[in-house]
Enzyme design. Sequence first.
Site, PDB file in Angstrom:
ATOM      1  N   SER A  88      32.012  27.553 -15.235  1.00 19.67           N
ATOM      2  CA  SER A  88      30.923  27.302 -14.282  1.00 19.67           C
ATOM      3  C   SER A  88      30.373  25.890 -14.418  1.00 19.67           C
ATOM      4  CB  SER A  88      29.777  28.286 -14.515  1.00 19.67           C
ATOM      5  OG  SER A  88      30.228  29.600 -14.376  1.00 19.67           O
TER       6      SER A  88
HETATM    7  N1  SAH Z   1      31.949  32.361 -18.802  1.00 12.21           N
HETATM    8  C1  SAH Z   1      33.180  31.612 -18.587  1.00 12.21           C
HETATM    9  C2  SAH Z   1      33.564  31.466 -17.133  1.00 12.21           C
HETATM   10  C3  SAH Z   1      34.137  32.676 -16.669  1.00 12.21           C
HETATM   11  S1  SAH Z   1      35.193  32.684 -15.279  1.00 12.21           S
HETATM   12  C4  SAH Z   1      33.151  30.255 -19.217  1.00 12.21           C
HETATM   13  O1  SAH Z   1      32.110  29.862 -19.755  1.00 12.21           O
HETATM   14  O2  SAH Z   1      34.177  29.586 -19.195  1.00 12.21           O
HETATM   15  C5  SAH Z   1      35.238  34.453 -15.169  1.00 12.21           C
HETATM   16  C6  SAH Z   1      36.079  35.121 -16.209  1.00 12.21           C
HETATM   17  O3  SAH Z   1      35.903  36.519 -16.032  1.00 12.21           O
HETATM   18  C7  SAH Z   1      37.569  34.844 -16.060  1.00 12.21           C
HETATM   19  O4  SAH Z   1      38.085  34.366 -17.261  1.00 12.21           O
HETATM   20  C8  SAH Z   1      38.139  36.207 -15.707  1.00 12.21           C
HETATM   21  O5  SAH Z   1      39.430  36.445 -16.238  1.00 12.21           O
HETATM   22  C9  SAH Z   1      37.125  37.146 -16.332  1.00 12.21           C
HETATM   23  N2  SAH Z   1      37.102  38.494 -15.791  1.00 12.21           N
HETATM   24  C10 SAH Z   1      37.251  38.904 -14.498  1.00 12.21           C
HETATM   25  N3  SAH Z   1      37.166  40.239 -14.416  1.00 12.21           N
HETATM   26  C11 SAH Z   1      36.969  40.711 -15.691  1.00 12.21           C
HETATM   27  C12 SAH Z   1      36.819  42.001 -16.264  1.00 12.21           C
HETATM   28  N4  SAH Z   1      36.872  43.117 -15.528  1.00 12.21           N
HETATM   29  N5  SAH Z   1      36.633  42.091 -17.592  1.00 12.21           N
HETATM   30  C13 SAH Z   1      36.594  40.970 -18.372  1.00 12.21           C
HETATM   31  N6  SAH Z   1      36.736  39.725 -17.899  1.00 12.21           N
HETATM   32  C14 SAH Z   1      36.916  39.591 -16.562  1.00 12.21           C
END
Ligand code: SAH
Length: 228
Positions: free
Chosen positions: A80
């Site tokens: 983000s």
């Molecule tokens: N917080 C992260 C950004 C996340 S992007 C950072 O600081 O970099 C969103 C993430 O959520 C992605 O890596 C994606 O794979 C994960 N995601 C999506 N659906 C998910 C689920 N059901 N359980 C766990 N992770 C999930």
Amino acid sequence: MPSSDPSPAPAPDEDEAAALRRALVRRIATFDGPWGDQDWSPAVLAAMEKVPRHRFVPDVTLPVAYRDEPLPIGHGQTISQPTIVALMTQALHLEGSERVLEVGTGSGYQAAVLSEMLPRGHLHTVERIPELGARARELLRERTNVTLHIGDGYAGHAAAAPFDRILLTAAPPEVPAALGAQLREGGILLGPIGRDQQVLVRYRKRAGRLEQEVLGAVRFVPMLPGTP
Ligand code: SAH
């Protein structure tokens, strides 16, 4: 300088990174958007100034790593925008001893910022893509207040529940039932909700029900069911 000097000068790159972080935090501190008056918590700004974002974003130059923009982290996912990370961290109202669940570890950057905010607490963070989880685990290795789990965040993490705070960094169409159930009474669940149109919602659990407060429009990657 004598070779016995206990604190050798940091590498020039780290100096440049620290300067870029300070500039980024100055920019974040002036953010005054549609999310209500931003009375920044010094602890949030300190955490943003401390965590080396450039380690969490592969293959970009230092100036790019410290732009106030989202960036790709591979596997179609994004880290983000720093201002959003700061706003979400602040919106959790952490005091430092909470038990927190993050869904969507991604790069591990938000987890590192939360780790700084939880000197007496603990963060559980769940990622569904094993390769991203493995990379984040390496970056978070020295943080003893963080436990990373590979799995489906729709199930939360029952073994460590209930949580005082739950943060979603991927967007489900609605609050997953298991997460509502794993939130402690009086706790806060914060996350982007919706598919095409998303809003950041802060829920508080009162008398077993989730009371919602919409903070503003956002855009996150979708929270996907199951593991790949
Ligand atoms: N917080 C992260 C950004 C996340 S992007 C950072 O600081 O970099 C969103 C993430 O959520 C992605 O890596 C994606 O794979 C994960 N995601 C999506 N659906 C998910 C689920 N059901 N359980 C766990 N992770 C999930």
